[in-house]
Design an enzyme around this catalytic site. Structure first.
Site, PDB file in Angstrom:
ATOM      1  N   TYR A  44       0.798  -1.225   0.000  1.00 34.16           N
ATOM      2  CA  TYR A  44       0.000   0.000   0.000  1.00 34.16           C
ATOM      3  C   TYR A  44       0.836   1.284   0.000  1.00 34.16           C
ATOM      4  O   TYR A  44       0.291   2.370  -0.136  1.00 34.16           O
ATOM      5  CB  TYR A  44      -0.916   0.031   1.228  1.00 34.16           C
ATOM      6  N   ASN A  94      -8.790   1.995   8.731  1.00 31.87           N
ATOM      7  CA  ASN A  94     -10.103   1.982   9.364  1.00 31.87           C
ATOM      8  C   ASN A  94     -10.049   1.781  10.869  1.00 31.87           C
ATOM      9  O   ASN A  94     -11.056   1.962  11.555  1.00 31.87           O
ATOM     10  CB  ASN A  94     -10.988   0.891   8.742  1.00 31.87           C
ATOM     11  N   ASP A 108      -5.966  11.491   2.602  1.00 31.10           N
ATOM     12  CA  ASP A 108      -6.400  11.597   1.214  1.00 31.10           C
ATOM     13  C   ASP A 108      -7.837  12.116   1.170  1.00 31.10           C
ATOM     14  O   ASP A 108      -8.625  11.839   2.062  1.00 31.10           O
ATOM     15  CB  ASP A 108      -6.311  10.234   0.519  1.00 31.10           C
ATOM     16  N   TYR A 140      -4.544  -1.064   9.982  1.00 28.38           N
ATOM     17  CA  TYR A 140      -5.195  -0.527   8.801  1.00 28.38           C
ATOM     18  C   TYR A 140      -5.885   0.797   9.103  1.00 28.38           C
ATOM     19  O   TYR A 140      -6.214   1.105  10.253  1.00 28.38           O
ATOM     20  CB  TYR A 140      -6.173  -1.557   8.225  1.00 28.38           C
ATOM     21  N   HIS A 167      -4.341   6.161  -1.090  1.00 28.27           N
ATOM     22  CA  HIS A 167      -4.855   6.119   0.283  1.00 28.27           C
ATOM     23  C   HIS A 167      -3.754   6.380   1.313  1.00 28.27           C
ATOM     24  O   HIS A 167      -4.041   6.720   2.447  1.00 28.27           O
ATOM     25  CB  HIS A 167      -5.496   4.747   0.528  1.00 28.27           C
ATOM     26  N   ASN A 223     -13.422   6.392   6.389  1.00 31.55           N
ATOM     27  CA  ASN A 223     -13.472   5.499   7.550  1.00 31.55           C
ATOM     28  C   ASN A 223     -12.358   5.742   8.558  1.00 31.55           C
ATOM     29  O   ASN A 223     -12.548   5.526   9.755  1.00 31.55           O
ATOM     30  CB  ASN A 223     -13.477   4.042   7.096  1.00 31.55           C
TER      31      ASN A 223
END
Length: 195
Positions: A18, A73, A98, A71, A23, A119
């Protein structure tokens, strides 16, 4: 005396998979800030995060740069734990993230407000007991055509975007430093005028 420590959180997901995605632009910005301060990230013993601490200006406020090791979230727990550990009030927490609703290569700064479907922000607001923290919103634009937004944010920046990405990251890092040094209103006037 006011607390001279600011908590600057770069949102993103962990791992190489990632690291270059849209993101993770928030984490890219705190990486720029850490490089400017000559500091390395290290695992924090009391929160699921890595942190780098320093003072961009000698004698100025201390910045605690943070990236969750979980993560996006689930960013709220680590952010809340770090804010408590360092004694940072919500109004001295800056979250860099973002923003789909802003065109690529655009910055907007604000304090408070809703999560807008993000989130990571939803979880942070819940963990901090409200949304009264500063947000540095880094525009990534909307997905082209019918591409799903969730897929879009988890893709790397397009080659045409990468040419401007380094400048965008530097501008976002400048915006964080401006909020700390001059206050949110002055930073907004400076960076919103560029949009």
């Amino acid at each position: 005396m006011a607390n001279d420590v600011w908590l600057v959180v770069g949102l993103g997901n962990p791992g190489d998979r990632y690291s270059t995605t849209r993101h993770n632009v928030g984490q890219m910005v705190v990486d720029v800030l850490a490089t400017r301060m000559g500091e390395q990230f290290r695992r924090h013993s009391r929160a699921g995060a890595v942190v780098a601490e320093g003072r961009p200006v000698p004698g100025g406020p201390k910045l605690v740069l943070a990236k969750s090791t979980g993560y996006m979230n689930t960013s709220g727990g680590p952010v809340s734990q770090l804010a408590q550990y360092y004694g940072v009030p919500n109004e001295q927490v800056i979250v860099v993230h973002d923003e789909l609703d802003l065109p690529f290569d655009t910055l907007k700064l604000k304090s408070g407000g809703g999560h807008g479907g993000h989130n990571g922000l939803r979880d942070i607001s819940s963990a901090l007991g409200g949304g009264d923290y500063v947000r540095v919103r880094v525009g990534i634009g909307r997905p082209p055509g019918r591409q799903d937004a969730a897929d879009y944010v988890l893709k790397p920046f397009a080659s045409a975007e990468r040419d401007n990405l380094a400048v965008l990251l530097e501008d976002a890092a400048d915006a964080v430093e401006s909020v700390v040094a001059e206050g949110l209103l002055a930073a907004q006037q400076r960076f919103h005028a560029k949009a």
